[in-house]
Design a protein around this motif. Structure first.
Motif, PDB file in Angstrom:
ATOM      1  N   GLN A  90       0.838  -1.201   0.000  1.00 32.43           N
ATOM      2  CA  GLN A  90       0.000   0.000   0.000  1.00 32.43           C
ATOM      3  C   GLN A  90       0.874   1.252   0.000  1.00 32.43           C
ATOM      4  OE1 GLN A  90      -3.552   0.064  -0.198  1.00 32.43           O
ATOM      5  NE2 GLN A  90      -2.921   2.129  -0.816  1.00 32.43           N
ATOM      6  N   ASP A  94       1.009   4.097  -3.055  1.00 33.72           N
ATOM      7  CA  ASP A  94       0.800   5.501  -2.685  1.00 33.72           C
ATOM      8  C   ASP A  94       2.000   6.346  -3.083  1.00 33.72           C
ATOM      9  OD1 ASP A  94      -1.672   4.881  -1.627  1.00 33.72           O
ATOM     10  OD2 ASP A  94      -0.960   4.775   0.448  1.00 33.72           O
ATOM     11  N   HIS A  97       1.949   7.005  -6.784  1.00 31.51           N
ATOM     12  CA  HIS A  97       1.017   8.093  -7.107  1.00 31.51           C
ATOM     13  C   HIS A  97       1.652   9.454  -6.830  1.00 31.51           C
ATOM     14  CE1 HIS A  97      -2.800  10.102  -7.697  1.00 31.51           C
ATOM     15  NE2 HIS A  97      -2.712  10.647  -6.489  1.00 31.51           N
ATOM     16  N   GLU A  98       2.342   9.568  -5.703  1.00 32.29           N
ATOM     17  CA  GLU A  98       2.983  10.830  -5.327  1.00 32.29           C
ATOM     18  C   GLU A  98       4.081  11.222  -6.315  1.00 32.29           C
ATOM     19  OE1 GLU A  98       5.307  12.790  -1.454  1.00 32.29           O
ATOM     20  OE2 GLU A  98       4.739  10.674  -1.459  1.00 32.29           O
ATOM     21  N   ASP A 131      -5.706  -0.440  -1.977  1.00 29.42           N
ATOM     22  CA  ASP A 131      -6.404   0.726  -2.517  1.00 29.42           C
ATOM     23  C   ASP A 131      -5.446   1.377  -3.509  1.00 29.42           C
ATOM     24  OD1 ASP A 131      -7.971   2.905  -3.069  1.00 29.42           O
ATOM     25  OD2 ASP A 131      -7.684   3.878  -1.111  1.00 29.42           O
ATOM     26  N   ILE A 132      -5.537   0.964  -4.763  1.00 27.95           N
ATOM     27  CA  ILE A 132      -4.573   1.389  -5.777  1.00 27.95           C
ATOM     28  C   ILE A 132      -5.046   2.698  -6.409  1.00 27.95           C
ATOM     29  CG2 ILE A 132      -3.384   0.750  -7.910  1.00 27.95           C
ATOM     30  CD1 ILE A 132      -3.935  -2.191  -7.184  1.00 27.95           C
ATOM     31  N   PRO A 133      -4.227   3.759  -6.314  1.00 34.27           N
ATOM     32  CA  PRO A 133      -4.647   5.049  -6.869  1.00 34.27           C
ATOM     33  C   PRO A 133      -4.794   4.993  -8.391  1.00 34.27           C
ATOM     34  CG  PRO A 133      -2.776   5.299  -5.365  1.00 34.27           C
ATOM     35  CD  PRO A 133      -2.920   3.836  -5.637  1.00 34.27           C
ATOM     36  N   ASP A 134      -5.612   5.887  -8.918  1.00 27.01           N
ATOM     37  CA  ASP A 134      -5.750   6.009 -10.365  1.00 27.01           C
ATOM     38  C   ASP A 134      -4.386   6.320 -10.977  1.00 27.01           C
ATOM     39  OD1 ASP A 134      -8.443   5.585 -10.171  1.00 27.01           O
ATOM     40  OD2 ASP A 134      -8.993   7.711 -10.261  1.00 27.01           O
ATOM     41  N   VAL A 136      -1.958   4.164 -11.392  1.00 29.15           N
ATOM     42  CA  VAL A 136      -0.933   3.250 -10.886  1.00 29.15           C
ATOM     43  C   VAL A 136      -1.391   1.811 -11.127  1.00 29.15           C
ATOM     44  CG1 VAL A 136       0.356   2.450  -8.865  1.00 29.15           C
ATOM     45  CG2 VAL A 136      -0.185   4.885  -9.113  1.00 29.15           C
TER      46      VAL A 136
END
Length: 277
Positions: A90, A94, A97-98, A131-134, A136
């Motif tokens: 996770q 994240d 994404h950053e 919870d995979i960010p858009d 990624v």
């Protein structure tokens, strides 16, 4: 355009990775976001993330890939290791994404007694909890297949890709495939392996190739990387991998050794020469 790069260090800050990639002649690449031997991820500074994104956009073709910690084991039946692996993954998605990174690469790990079916089910369940960010995507990597490690067979990768609720891709490692028994040492062998991967997994699920030669023979399950062309795959196999119509547009990321007076820069140059022949 050939997309070729290497796994580079983020020592001194993640923003330094772009310059290191350029120094070896790369235009895409891979990083660890922290030491792969520990669970502690540390923090990525806002300044470093901004520098990384801006310099990547200005200077590289991309993409970048984050390689997950070596401690992560998606297939484990052990609750504590599963929880740590989930938390680590996770943090990786994240961080991707950053940093504006598209892919997080992970080995499936070892089932350690749960069996192939149990191990694959465990891996799918961990990925599905993320919870995979858009923007990624998690990539499951092919493995050399020693012991109870999964990912050595294309069928393992296909079952994870097909079984997860998330959109999951594949990263193929040439040395791992070769060690697992998929011959890549001649143009004809490469063609057969590419066709088998396409039939079992589907080329549409392939997003990255780790380009490594192998110090050990095909089917030995021994994972030890060699300079491009110096191992048992050799120049003929590597040339076909780089130019095969179904693989040539992939980003190729080197994880070759630093030895014999040669490092990534030599390998990037050699790959470019093979590609142009």
């Amino acid at each position: 355009m050939l997309r070729i790069g290497a796994h580079v260090s983020i020592a001194g800050g993640v923003g330094n990775a772009v310059e290191r990639q350029l120094d070896i002649g790369g235009n895409c690449g891979q990083v660890f976001t922290h030491s792969p031997q520990v669970w502690d991820h540390g923090d990525i500074s806002d300044e470093g993330a901004t520098q990384f994104r801006e310099e990547t956009e200005a200077a590289l073709a991309g993409p970048w890939v984050i390689h997950s910690s070596y401690l992560v084991n998606l297939c484990t039946p052990k609750d504590d290791l599963r929880a740590k692996s989930l938390d680590s993954m996770q943090q990786e998605v994240d961080a991707a994404h950053e940093l504006g990174i598209e892919y997080v690469n992970v080995h499936l790990g070892a089932h350690t007694g749960a069996g192939v079916d149990g191990g694959i089910e465990n891996a799918i369940s961990v990925i599905d909890e993320l919870d995979i960010p858009d923007g990624v995507m998690v990539l499951v990597e092919s493995d050399a297949g020693s012991g109870t490690k999964l990912g050595g067979q294309f069928e393992h990768l296909a079952r994870v890709v097909e079984g997860t609720a998330a959109e999951v891709g594949v990263c193929l490692d040439t040395a791992h495939m070769f060690a697992a028994g998929y011959d890549l040492s001649t143009p004809e062998a490469v063609d057969e392996t590419v066709a088998e991967f396409d039939d079992v997994v589907g080329t549409e699920h392939l997003y990255c190739i780790h380009l490594n030669d192998s110090k050990h023979a095909c089917g030995t399950n021994k994972d030890e990387h060699a300079h491009i062309g110096d191992g048992h795959i050799g120049d003929d196999g590597m040339r076909r991998i780089l130019t095969h119509p179904q693989w040539r547009d992939q980003p190729f990321v080197l994880e070759t050794p630093t030895e014999d007076g040669r490092s990534y820069a030599w390998n990037v140059e050699h790959v470019q020469a093979l590609h142009e022949e």
